[in-house]
Design a protein around this motif. Structure first.
Motif, short mmCIF file in Angstrom:
data_model
loop_
_atom_site.label_atom_id
_atom_site.label_comp_id
_atom_site.label_asym_id
_atom_site.label_seq_id
_atom_site.Cartn_x
_atom_site.Cartn_y
_atom_site.Cartn_z
N CYS A 191 0.83 -1.21 0.00
CA CYS A 191 0.00 0.00 0.00
C CYS A 191 0.86 1.25 0.00
O CYS A 191 0.55 2.24 -0.68
CB CYS A 191 -0.94 0.00 1.20
SG CYS A 191 -2.31 -1.17 1.06
N LYS A 192 1.95 1.22 0.76
CA LYS A 192 2.84 2.38 0.81
C LYS A 192 3.50 2.61 -0.54
O LYS A 192 3.60 3.75 -1.02
CB LYS A 192 3.91 2.16 1.89
CG LYS A 192 4.86 3.33 2.05
CD LYS A 192 5.75 3.18 3.27
CE LYS A 192 6.74 2.06 3.10
NZ LYS A 192 7.72 2.00 4.22
N LEU A 193 3.92 1.54 -1.21
CA LEU A 193 4.62 1.69 -2.48
C LEU A 193 3.68 2.08 -3.61
O LEU A 193 4.09 2.75 -4.55
CB LEU A 193 5.36 0.39 -2.81
CG LEU A 193 6.55 0.10 -1.90
CD1 LEU A 193 7.12 -1.28 -2.15
CD2 LEU A 193 7.63 1.16 -2.08
N VAL A 194 2.42 1.66 -3.54
CA VAL A 194 1.45 2.11 -4.54
C VAL A 194 1.30 3.62 -4.49
O VAL A 194 1.29 4.30 -5.52
CB VAL A 194 0.08 1.42 -4.33
CG1 VAL A 194 -1.00 2.09 -5.19
CG2 VAL A 194 0.17 -0.06 -4.69
N LEU A 195 1.20 4.17 -3.29
CA LEU A 195 1.02 5.61 -3.15
C LEU A 195 2.30 6.38 -3.44
O LEU A 195 2.27 7.47 -4.02
CB LEU A 195 0.53 5.95 -1.74
CG LEU A 195 0.12 7.41 -1.50
CD1 LEU A 195 -1.02 7.82 -2.42
CD2 LEU A 195 -0.30 7.62 -0.05
N ASN A 196 3.45 5.81 -3.09
CA ASN A 196 4.72 6.49 -3.33
C ASN A 196 5.04 6.62 -4.81
O ASN A 196 5.80 7.49 -5.22
CB ASN A 196 5.87 5.75 -2.65
CG ASN A 196 5.96 6.05 -1.17
OD1 ASN A 196 5.22 6.88 -0.66
ND2 ASN A 196 6.84 5.36 -0.47
N GLY A 197 4.46 5.74 -5.63
CA GLY A 197 4.79 5.75 -7.04
C GLY A 197 6.11 5.03 -7.28
O GLY A 197 6.55 4.21 -6.49
N LEU A 202 3.13 -0.44 -9.94
CA LEU A 202 2.23 -1.32 -10.69
C LEU A 202 2.25 -2.74 -10.13
O LEU A 202 1.20 -3.36 -9.92
CB LEU A 202 2.61 -1.32 -12.17
CG LEU A 202 1.75 -2.18 -13.10
CD1 LEU A 202 0.29 -1.72 -13.06
CD2 LEU A 202 2.29 -2.13 -14.52
N GLU A 203 3.45 -3.25 -9.86
CA GLU A 203 3.58 -4.61 -9.32
C GLU A 203 2.87 -4.74 -7.98
O GLU A 203 2.15 -5.72 -7.72
CB GLU A 203 5.06 -4.96 -9.17
CG GLU A 203 5.33 -6.27 -8.47
CD GLU A 203 6.80 -6.46 -8.12
OE1 GLU A 203 7.10 -7.34 -7.28
OE2 GLU A 203 7.64 -5.72 -8.67
N HIS A 204 3.04 -3.76 -7.11
CA HIS A 204 2.43 -3.84 -5.79
C HIS A 204 0.92 -3.61 -5.85
O HIS A 204 0.17 -4.18 -5.06
CB HIS A 204 3.10 -2.85 -4.84
CG HIS A 204 4.43 -3.33 -4.36
ND1 HIS A 204 4.58 -4.17 -3.29
CD2 HIS A 204 5.68 -3.12 -4.85
CE1 HIS A 204 5.86 -4.46 -3.11
NE2 HIS A 204 6.55 -3.82 -4.04
N ASN A 205 0.47 -2.81 -6.79
CA ASN A 205 -0.97 -2.67 -6.96
C ASN A 205 -1.60 -3.99 -7.40
O ASN A 205 -2.68 -4.37 -6.92
CB ASN A 205 -1.28 -1.58 -8.00
CG ASN A 205 -2.77 -1.34 -8.14
OD1 ASN A 205 -3.40 -0.78 -7.25
ND2 ASN A 205 -3.34 -1.78 -9.24
N GLU A 206 -0.94 -4.69 -8.29
CA GLU A 206 -1.46 -5.99 -8.73
C GLU A 206 -1.49 -6.99 -7.58
O GLU A 206 -2.41 -7.80 -7.47
CB GLU A 206 -0.60 -6.52 -9.89
CG GLU A 206 -0.78 -5.72 -11.19
CD GLU A 206 0.16 -6.17 -12.29
OE1 GLU A 206 1.07 -6.98 -12.01
OE2 GLU A 206 -0.03 -5.71 -13.43
N ARG A 207 -0.49 -6.92 -6.70
CA ARG A 207 -0.47 -7.81 -5.53
C ARG A 207 -1.68 -7.52 -4.64
O ARG A 207 -2.38 -8.44 -4.19
CB ARG A 207 0.81 -7.63 -4.75
CG ARG A 207 0.87 -8.45 -3.47
CD ARG A 207 2.06 -8.10 -2.60
NE ARG A 207 3.31 -8.45 -3.23
CZ ARG A 207 4.51 -8.19 -2.67
NH1 ARG A 207 4.58 -7.55 -1.51
NH2 ARG A 207 5.61 -8.56 -3.28
N VAL A 208 -1.94 -6.24 -4.38
CA VAL A 208 -3.08 -5.86 -3.55
C VAL A 208 -4.39 -6.32 -4.19
O VAL A 208 -5.27 -6.88 -3.52
CB VAL A 208 -3.09 -4.33 -3.33
CG1 VAL A 208 -4.39 -3.89 -2.65
CG2 VAL A 208 -1.89 -3.90 -2.50
N MET A 209 -4.53 -6.08 -5.49
CA MET A 209 -5.77 -6.44 -6.19
C MET A 209 -6.01 -7.95 -6.18
O MET A 209 -7.15 -8.41 -6.06
CB MET A 209 -5.74 -5.92 -7.62
CG MET A 209 -5.79 -4.40 -7.73
SD MET A 209 -7.36 -3.71 -7.16
CE MET A 209 -8.42 -4.09 -8.57
N THR A 210 -4.93 -8.74 -6.30
CA THR A 210 -5.07 -10.19 -6.27
C THR A 210 -5.57 -10.67 -4.91
O THR A 210 -6.50 -11.48 -4.81
CB THR A 210 -3.73 -10.87 -6.61
OG1 THR A 210 -3.34 -10.51 -7.94
CG2 THR A 210 -3.85 -12.39 -6.51
#
Length: 415
Positions: A191-197, A202-210
């Motif tokens: 979550c922190k890395l998605v917001l940090n950009g 992208l990779e961490h957003n996909e992890r969260v979504m999965t």
């Protein structure tokens, strides 16, 4: 940003000459080390609205003035949240893999829409946030706060940013979402890395979504008394994509804002003996400290984003239809036009921008405050004699485009 040239005597606000030319980067070393200095310089140079470049040198307008922020936030007919009208995206100047898409791209959630679609989706979120807060969330806070403290209580020292604030909110959110506790640390980092950009967003957003997609599918088969089941069963009739998108929205926003805010509240308490003694004696409430932090250290320093629905003027700049605007919440809170003396107490004044404003004002304020108040209460009860282990001036922060986070909060206490 098709604005008037600098040497045009009729150009308001010193707007730049061409698309991206002369814009200040809102990322990189300068912003990371001194975001407030950057905002002050931009205000001095441009006034209430300034041209900036986001990650990848994507142009935007940064709204610095308090009144201008309120105008944007309060008027969705002029400044929409729907990024499908974003001109730079539509004209191919923003890549689909840009980390900006994780915070600005359109999704089937309440944040991406206005009007009736927004009201329908927001109702599902707010109703379930209220139910979540009403189901004894402070009990979960106390449980996990004690568990985190147990891990360092015998050491006589800890880093309250890394060892406490960073994970407490995610542990509580996992509990109320119906997620396993073992997911909390990986989800907090993602979550922190998605917001940090950055390259990993992208990779961490996909992890969260999965993880959240699997959770939603499981709760359809095994409903329970949790936030996820509440979204599924809500009369707004959310489909699968809407459910997962709102789980993502609440998880990322609530965790990042609450963990950041908790660290800042603890920083303020531990760097001011009068505040610490006031909390211990009961003469000062945690909510009063939170309010002060919201004015001076909002967890989101810049809020993404709004899109102009027509050509218009804002703060002396000519904004074109489809232009991106990002909201300077920290800059707006410090606007000398409405706060000429930053040293004056803000106690009792809740008109800060930290929770945004208008139709999209953060619906999770009570939930976040419950987590923070419970956490501070447990911490001060468990660790009498808690004190900062370094001089206050040694505490440092690192900022991204969107937030400024405390690097560490080293403390010591008797054992």
């Amino acid at each position: 940003m098709n604005a008037q040239p600098l040497n045009d005597p009729d150009a308001p606000g010193g707007c730049p000459v061409a698309h991206g030319e002369g814009f200040t980067r809102l990322y990189g070393p300068g912003v990371a080390s001194d975001p407030h200095g950057v905002y002050a310089q931009l205000r001095k140079e441009y006034g209430a609205v300034a041209p900036v470049l986001l990650d990848g040198d994507v142009p935007a307008w940064l709204v610095l003035g308090y009144r201008e922020n309120r105008r944007v936030l309060d008027n969705p007919l002029q400044f929409a949240r729907d990024s499908r009208i974003w001109r730079d995206w539509n004209e191919g100047r923003v890549d689909a893999t840009s980390p900006l898409i994780q915070v600005l791209g359109w999704r089937p959630d309440a944040v991406s829409q206005d009007g009736e679609p927004h009201r329908r989706l927001r109702a599902a979120v707010t109703d379930n946030l209220q139910a979540m807060t009403g189901r004894g969330i402070r009990r979960h806070v106390a449980h996990y706060a004690n568990k985190l403290i147990d891990a360092f209580a015998d050491e006589g020292r800890a880093d309250l940013a890394a060892d406490f604030a960073e994970y407490l909110s995610m542990l509580v959110l996992c509990r109320v979402f119906g997620l396993a506790e073992k997911e909390s640390r990986n989800l907090a980092e993602s979550c922190k890395l998605v917001l940090n950009g950055g390259a990993e967003a992208l990779e961490h957003n996909e992890r969260v979504m999965t993880i959240l997609g699997d959770l939603a599918a499981r709760k359809r088969e095994e409903p329970a008394s949790d936030f996820t089941t509440g979204l599924i069963d809500h009369h707004a009739g959310l489909d699968q994509d809407e459910i997962v998108s709102h789980l993502r929205l609440v998880l990322i926003t609530a965790h990042n804002m609450t963990s950041n805010l908790l660290a800042r509240v603890l920083q303020l308490v531990l760097t001011d003996e009068s505040r610490l003694s006031g909390l211990v004696s009961g003469q000062l409430s945690v909510s009063a400290v939170v309010e002060e932090v919201m004015w001076n250290f909002p967890p989101l320093v810049v809020l993404p984003g709004r899109f102009a629905t027509a050509d218009l003027e804002l703060g002396g700049c000519q904004i074109k239809e489809g232009d991106l605007l990002v909201l300077g919440l920290a800059a707006g809170n410090a606007d000398p036009e409405i706060r000429p003396d930053a040293g004056v107490s803000v106690q009792g004044n809740q008109s800060h921008l930290a929770f945004s404003a208008g139709p999209h004002e953060c619906p999770g304020q009570n939930t976040g405050n419950s987590i923070i108040e419970g956490a501070v209460d447990v911490l001060l009860h468990r660790l009498p004699g808690l004190r900062l282990a370094v001089p206050p001036e040694e505490l440092a922060s690192t900022a991204s485009t969107w937030e400024s986070r405390l690097d560490s909060l080293p403390v010591e206490f008797p054992v």
